[in-house]
Motif scaffolding. Structure first.
Motif, PDB file in Angstrom:
ATOM      1  N   ASN A  58       0.859  -1.175   0.000  1.00 32.96           N
ATOM      2  CA  ASN A  58       0.000   0.000   0.000  1.00 32.96           C
ATOM      3  C   ASN A  58       0.900   1.230   0.000  1.00 32.96           C
ATOM      4  O   ASN A  58       1.623   1.476   0.962  1.00 32.96           O
ATOM      5  CB  ASN A  58      -0.916  -0.011   1.215  1.00 32.96           C
ATOM      6  CG  ASN A  58      -1.944   1.091   1.191  1.00 32.96           C
ATOM      7  OD1 ASN A  58      -1.796   2.096   0.501  1.00 32.96           O
ATOM      8  ND2 ASN A  58      -3.005   0.907   1.956  1.00 32.96           N
ATOM      9  N   LYS A 114      -3.070  -7.530 -12.059  1.00 27.26           N
ATOM     10  CA  LYS A 114      -4.211  -6.632 -12.239  1.00 27.26           C
ATOM     11  C   LYS A 114      -5.419  -6.964 -11.362  1.00 27.26           C
ATOM     12  O   LYS A 114      -6.030  -6.060 -10.786  1.00 27.26           O
ATOM     13  CB  LYS A 114      -4.608  -6.597 -13.713  1.00 27.26           C
ATOM     14  CG  LYS A 114      -5.640  -5.556 -14.014  1.00 27.26           C
ATOM     15  CD  LYS A 114      -5.929  -5.490 -15.495  1.00 27.26           C
ATOM     16  CE  LYS A 114      -6.998  -4.454 -15.769  1.00 27.26           C
ATOM     17  NZ  LYS A 114      -7.311  -4.372 -17.190  1.00 27.26           N
ATOM     18  N   MET A 117      -4.936  -5.391  -7.793  1.00 28.21           N
ATOM     19  CA  MET A 117      -4.554  -3.996  -7.551  1.00 28.21           C
ATOM     20  C   MET A 117      -5.594  -3.021  -8.082  1.00 28.21           C
ATOM     21  O   MET A 117      -6.441  -3.372  -8.886  1.00 28.21           O
ATOM     22  CB  MET A 117      -3.174  -3.701  -8.123  1.00 28.21           C
ATOM     23  CG  MET A 117      -3.045  -3.681  -9.588  1.00 28.21           C
ATOM     24  SD  MET A 117      -1.340  -3.265 -10.007  1.00 28.21           S
ATOM     25  CE  MET A 117      -1.381  -3.640 -11.736  1.00 28.21           C
ATOM     26  N   ASN A 118      -5.478  -1.788  -7.617  1.00 28.99           N
ATOM     27  CA  ASN A 118      -6.441  -0.766  -7.997  1.00 28.99           C
ATOM     28  C   ASN A 118      -5.883   0.204  -9.045  1.00 28.99           C
ATOM     29  O   ASN A 118      -6.544   1.174  -9.376  1.00 28.99           O
ATOM     30  CB  ASN A 118      -6.898   0.014  -6.760  1.00 28.99           C
ATOM     31  CG  ASN A 118      -5.788   0.835  -6.146  1.00 28.99           C
ATOM     32  OD1 ASN A 118      -4.617   0.612  -6.395  1.00 28.99           O
ATOM     33  ND2 ASN A 118      -6.149   1.778  -5.316  1.00 28.99           N
ATOM     34  N   ASN A 120      -5.734   0.851 -12.432  1.00 29.00           N
ATOM     35  CA  ASN A 120      -6.259   0.410 -13.711  1.00 29.00           C
ATOM     36  C   ASN A 120      -6.777   1.582 -14.548  1.00 29.00           C
ATOM     37  O   ASN A 120      -7.655   1.413 -15.367  1.00 29.00           O
ATOM     38  CB  ASN A 120      -7.351  -0.635 -13.516  1.00 29.00           C
ATOM     39  CG  ASN A 120      -8.460  -0.121 -12.630  1.00 29.00           C
ATOM     40  OD1 ASN A 120      -8.470   1.034 -12.236  1.00 29.00           O
ATOM     41  ND2 ASN A 120      -9.386  -0.994 -12.310  1.00 29.00           N
ATOM     42  N   HIS A 121      -6.256   2.769 -14.311  1.00 29.67           N
ATOM     43  CA  HIS A 121      -6.659   3.940 -15.076  1.00 29.67           C
ATOM     44  C   HIS A 121      -5.430   4.599 -15.674  1.00 29.67           C
ATOM     45  O   HIS A 121      -4.304   4.346 -15.264  1.00 29.67           O
ATOM     46  CB  HIS A 121      -7.416   4.929 -14.194  1.00 29.67           C
ATOM     47  CG  HIS A 121      -6.682   5.244 -12.940  1.00 29.67           C
ATOM     48  ND1 HIS A 121      -5.631   6.120 -12.893  1.00 29.67           N
ATOM     49  CD2 HIS A 121      -6.824   4.757 -11.689  1.00 29.67           C
ATOM     50  CE1 HIS A 121      -5.170   6.174 -11.661  1.00 29.67           C
ATOM     51  NE2 HIS A 121      -5.862   5.352 -10.915  1.00 29.67           N
ATOM     52  N   THR A 132     -11.050   8.682  -5.344  1.00 32.58           N
ATOM     53  CA  THR A 132     -11.815   7.442  -5.439  1.00 32.58           C
ATOM     54  C   THR A 132     -10.969   6.213  -5.116  1.00 32.58           C
ATOM     55  O   THR A 132     -11.495   5.213  -4.657  1.00 32.58           O
ATOM     56  CB  THR A 132     -12.412   7.284  -6.841  1.00 32.58           C
ATOM     57  OG1 THR A 132     -11.349   7.255  -7.791  1.00 32.58           O
ATOM     58  CG2 THR A 132     -13.373   8.407  -7.162  1.00 32.58           C
ATOM     59  N   ILE A 133      -9.674   6.265  -5.379  1.00 32.51           N
ATOM     60  CA  ILE A 133      -8.850   5.087  -5.106  1.00 32.51           C
ATOM     61  C   ILE A 133      -7.911   5.268  -3.927  1.00 32.51           C
ATOM     62  O   ILE A 133      -7.313   4.330  -3.465  1.00 32.51           O
ATOM     63  CB  ILE A 133      -8.022   4.677  -6.343  1.00 32.51           C
ATOM     64  CG1 ILE A 133      -7.019   5.748  -6.721  1.00 32.51           C
ATOM     65  CG2 ILE A 133      -8.906   4.305  -7.490  1.00 32.51           C
ATOM     66  CD1 ILE A 133      -5.980   5.302  -7.699  1.00 32.51           C
ATOM     67  N   LYS A 139      -3.208  -5.947  -3.132  1.00 32.84           N
ATOM     68  CA  LYS A 139      -3.659  -6.642  -1.933  1.00 32.84           C
ATOM     69  C   LYS A 139      -3.735  -8.143  -2.155  1.00 32.84           C
ATOM     70  O   LYS A 139      -4.404  -8.615  -3.067  1.00 32.84           O
ATOM     71  CB  LYS A 139      -5.027  -6.117  -1.518  1.00 32.84           C
ATOM     72  CG  LYS A 139      -5.506  -6.737  -0.235  1.00 32.84           C
ATOM     73  CD  LYS A 139      -6.742  -6.078   0.275  1.00 32.84           C
ATOM     74  CE  LYS A 139      -7.152  -6.864   1.489  1.00 32.84           C
ATOM     75  NZ  LYS A 139      -7.706  -6.137   2.519  1.00 32.84           N
TER      76      LYS A 139
END
Length: 184
Positions: A58, A114, A117-118, A120-121, A132-133, A139
């Motif tokens: 993190n 992928k 994890m967050n 993805n943008h 938002t993220i 994780k």
């Protein structure tokens, strides 16, 4: 060609694991070089179940917006110390997220991580997106045995070194150690 190189190459193909492949994380280290840029909240391995070890990272980004991110991905194999093995690639992450190339080696490793994890943008990473993220989070990333079934990999211990670069400055590295079929 050097006969020593040919024999070393032949020995490495003999050590390639046919069929059943077992993988496991053994260690995880996060190193920050610029503490004003990013903060490590969590960097650890956790036992999730019998034979399942998950990696959790993190990272909190402190300076926004981030317009360009490069990632250097290197693989090392343990012989008498860790030595470069197969891959050392640098990817413009912003370009890769907009235009993924399935023929690039980074696509294979990014595809494996992928779902865990967050990130993805596409870029730029700015305040409105990060609300938002919140943070970059990987994780409970578990090495599945199928990840290495498509690629013939010699038995042994490996180190993956992931270096994050923004504005042509190295901001930090994540070092992941793993074993492939060492117990078998």
């Amino acid at each position: 060609m050097n006969i020593g190189f040919i024999s070393l190459l032949g020995l490495s193909f003999i050590a390639i694991v046919p069929g059943d492949i077992k993988t496991r994380h053994t260690n995880l280290k996060c190193e920050i070089r610029d503490f004003s840029y990013v903060e490590v909240k969590i960097c650890r391995l956790k036992v999730l179940g019998r034979g399942k070890i998950g990696a959790t990272v993190n990272l909190k980004l402190l300076k926004l917006p981030i317009k360009a991110i490069s990632v250097n991905f290197s693989v090392f194999k343990k012989l008498s110390g860790y030595h470069p093995f197969l891959f050392n690639v640098t990817v413009d992450l912003c370009h890769f997220l907009k235009h993924p190339n399935r023929f690039h080696v980074f696509y294979y490793f990014y595809g494996a991580m992928k779902p865990f994890m967050n990130m993805n943008h596409s870029c730029p990473l700015n305040v409105s997106i990060l609300k938002t993220i919140h943070d970059f989070i990987l994780k409970d990333f578990v090495l599945s045995d199928q990840m290495f079934s498509k690629i013939p990999v010699p038995v042994g211990s490996y180190m993956f070194l992931i270096t994050f670069i923004t504005e042509n400055v190295v901001r930090g590295t994540i070092t992941s150690y793993l074993d492939i079929n060492v117990d078998n």
